[in-house]
Design a protein around this motif. Structure first.
Motif, PDB file in Angstrom:
ATOM      1  N   PRO A  35       5.680  -7.142  -3.740  1.00  0.00           N
ATOM      2  CA  PRO A  35       6.613  -7.143  -4.866  1.00  0.00           C
ATOM      3  C   PRO A  35       6.095  -6.027  -5.776  1.00  0.00           C
ATOM      4  N   ALA A  36       7.164  -5.265  -6.651  1.00  0.00           N
ATOM      5  CA  ALA A  36       6.770  -4.125  -7.211  1.00  0.00           C
ATOM      6  C   ALA A  36       6.476  -4.694  -8.835  1.00  0.00           C
ATOM      7  N   PRO A  37       5.245  -4.144  -9.330  1.00  0.00           N
ATOM      8  CA  PRO A  37       5.058  -4.488 -10.825  1.00  0.00           C
ATOM      9  C   PRO A  37       6.174  -4.261 -11.718  1.00  0.00           C
ATOM     10  N   LYS A  38       6.397  -5.400 -12.622  1.00  0.00           N
ATOM     11  CA  LYS A  38       7.267  -4.909 -13.663  1.00  0.00           C
ATOM     12  C   LYS A  38       6.871  -4.218 -14.778  1.00  0.00           C
ATOM     13  N   VAL A  39       7.342  -2.928 -14.882  1.00  0.00           N
ATOM     14  CA  VAL A  39       6.964  -2.072 -15.935  1.00  0.00           C
ATOM     15  C   VAL A  39       8.277  -1.248 -16.608  1.00  0.00           C
ATOM     16  N   ARG A  40       7.945  -0.633 -17.575  1.00  0.00           N
ATOM     17  CA  ARG A  40       8.983  -0.016 -18.260  1.00  0.00           C
ATOM     18  C   ARG A  40       9.508   1.449 -17.445  1.00  0.00           C
ATOM     19  N   VAL A  41      10.641   1.651 -16.974  1.00  0.00           N
ATOM     20  CA  VAL A  41      10.942   2.539 -16.320  1.00  0.00           C
ATOM     21  C   VAL A  41      11.310   3.815 -17.607  1.00  0.00           C
ATOM     22  N   VAL A  42      10.294   4.791 -17.429  1.00  0.00           N
ATOM     23  CA  VAL A  42      10.779   6.138 -18.208  1.00  0.00           C
ATOM     24  C   VAL A  42      11.392   7.144 -17.314  1.00  0.00           C
ATOM     25  N   ASP A  43      11.044   7.487 -16.187  1.00  0.00           N
ATOM     26  CA  ASP A  43      11.415   8.494 -15.325  1.00  0.00           C
ATOM     27  C   ASP A  43      11.150   8.108 -13.971  1.00  0.00           C
ATOM     28  N   PRO A  44      11.989   7.804 -13.097  1.00  0.00           N
ATOM     29  CA  PRO A  44      11.758   7.611 -11.642  1.00  0.00           C
ATOM     30  C   PRO A  44      11.489   8.795 -10.840  1.00  0.00           C
ATOM     31  N   THR A  45      11.690   9.837 -11.317  1.00  0.00           N
ATOM     32  CA  THR A  45      11.266  11.253 -10.717  1.00  0.00           C
ATOM     33  C   THR A  45       9.946  11.224 -10.131  1.00  0.00           C
ATOM     34  N   GLY A  46       9.913  11.193  -8.572  1.00  0.00           N
ATOM     35  CA  GLY A  46       8.662  11.090  -8.028  1.00  0.00           C
ATOM     36  C   GLY A  46       7.992   9.781  -7.733  1.00  0.00           C
ATOM     37  N   ASP A  99      -4.681  -1.529   6.936  1.00  0.00           N
ATOM     38  CA  ASP A  99      -4.155  -2.677   6.852  1.00  0.00           C
ATOM     39  C   ASP A  99      -2.929  -2.628   5.958  1.00  0.00           C
ATOM     40  N   LEU A 100      -1.804  -2.958   6.371  1.00  0.00           N
ATOM     41  CA  LEU A 100      -0.416  -2.805   5.830  1.00  0.00           C
ATOM     42  C   LEU A 100      -0.350  -3.369   4.571  1.00  0.00           C
ATOM     43  N   ASP A 101      -0.909  -4.643   4.369  1.00  0.00           N
ATOM     44  CA  ASP A 101      -0.836  -5.220   3.158  1.00  0.00           C
ATOM     45  C   ASP A 101      -1.360  -4.595   1.816  1.00  0.00           C
ATOM     46  N   SER A 102      -2.495  -4.179   2.163  1.00  0.00           N
ATOM     47  CA  SER A 102      -3.528  -3.463   1.162  1.00  0.00           C
ATOM     48  C   SER A 102      -2.796  -2.222   1.071  1.00  0.00           C
ATOM     49  N   ALA A 103      -2.223  -1.600   1.900  1.00  0.00           N
ATOM     50  CA  ALA A 103      -1.757  -0.146   1.743  1.00  0.00           C
ATOM     51  C   ALA A 103      -0.261  -0.167   0.864  1.00  0.00           C
ATOM     52  N   MET A 104       0.327  -1.299   1.195  1.00  0.00           N
ATOM     53  CA  MET A 104       1.638  -1.363   0.467  1.00  0.00           C
ATOM     54  C   MET A 104       1.439  -1.620  -0.861  1.00  0.00           C
ATOM     55  N   THR A 105       0.191  -2.654  -1.175  1.00  0.00           N
ATOM     56  CA  THR A 105      -0.081  -3.159  -2.536  1.00  0.00           C
ATOM     57  C   THR A 105      -0.436  -1.779  -3.532  1.00  0.00           C
TER      58      THR A 105
END
Length: 297
Positions: free
Chosen positions: A243-254, A272-278
């Motif tokens: 899952p993605a952390p829940k944060v305030r989106v200011v600018d999705p650029t990059g 290790d795929l799990d570690s890399a994706m996290t």
């Protein structure tokens, strides 16, 4: 193994425009306007350097900006290897940032980026590399299928894994789906988003997209925006969901560039795929809380 990564692709001027309310056509719209260094490969390189990874950036830039951009990249810990193109503008993008945090609208001038040569990824660079990060902008509007194949084939022969970050769905449409698949085949890792995944595979299910991408790459990581990412290392291996952390989106650029950097920071140490994706979703979350596509600006 050395921890050096070669980032190949765009170096840009970014002009970010964040309207304060609904755009008023043919009139004035109060906005926040910021000038930032950008470019997909340059952004990824900067995020890698911020994470302590040694990184070489291979790109092309207009001659009038050369000294300034070399100094700027070196200041953030990146070793630049830039083609100096005389009489050509540096790539420039105007980015209209949505106040709702939606994907931005971009007006793009490729400039010197379109002149990057695959030969700039030299045998000397490959000899010290742990991975090559290839931004697809460099070949879908640049050195084409032959150039992408040259980079991937030479890196593979040198035992260096190649990570391909697709560019934009519209650039891929212009380039051609079959051409893209030919260019990217043999990559070790590929990072499509959902729109790119559907375009390149013809599938609508994330699981089927991932399965189809295994024709191109051993490891497939599908980015899902606010829903995080899912990936699979080798066909038939368990599918990993992060899952993605829940944060305030200011600018999705990059954000995608930071995702790639976070993934590589972990992956080159231990695949290790799990570690890399996290690691990837955490760095992407940091990126969307900042204005611009690079850290600490």
């Amino acid at each position: 193994m050395t921890r050096r990564v070669i980032a190949v692709g765009d170096v840009n001027h970014d002009i970010l425009v964040s309207p304060h309310h609904t755009v008023r056509p043919a009139s004035d719209t109060p906005s926040t306007v910021r000038f930032r260094p950008g470019g997909s490969a340059a952004n990824t390189a900067a995020w890698l350097a911020s994470a302590g990874v040694a990184v070489d950036l291979v790109g092309a830039i207009g001659s009038s900006d050369f000294d300034r951009y070399v100094a700027e990249l070196e200041d953030c810990g990146v070793t630049p290897h830039l083609q100096r193109e005389i009489g050509v503008t540096t790539g420039t993008i105007i980015i209209i940032v949505s106040p709702r945090g939606d994907d931005p609208t971009m007006f793009t001038e490729r400039g010197a980026n379109a002149l990057l040569s695959p030969s700039a990824v030299t045998p000397e660079l490959l000899s010290t590399a742990a991975a090559v990060h290839l931004s697809a902008y460099s070949f879908v509007d640049g050195f084409g299928v032959a150039g992408a194949r040259d980079v991937i084939d030479r890196a593979s022969a040198a035992g260096v894994p190649v990570v391909v970050n697709p560019s934009s769905a519209d650039y891929i449409r212009d380039f051609g789906v079959d051409a893209f698949r030919t260019a990217a085949r043999g990559a070790s890792v590929i990072f499509p988003n959902l729109e790119e995944g559907e375009l390149l595979t013809g599938e609508t299910s994330p699981e089927r997209m991932i399965a189809a991408f295994h024709e191109l790459a051993e490891t497939v990581v599908l980015t899902l925006g606010p829903d995080g990412a899912m990936g699979q290392h080798r066909s038939g291996a368990p599918v990993v969901r992060v899952p993605a952390p829940k944060v305030r989106v200011v600018d999705p650029t990059g954000a995608g560039d930071a995702f790639a950097a976070g993934f590589l920071t972990s992956w080159i140490e231990r695949p290790d795929l799990d570690s890399a994706m996290t690691s990837a979703v955490q760095l992407a979350a940091r990126a969307i809380m900042l204005i611009g596509g690079r850290p600490g600006v």
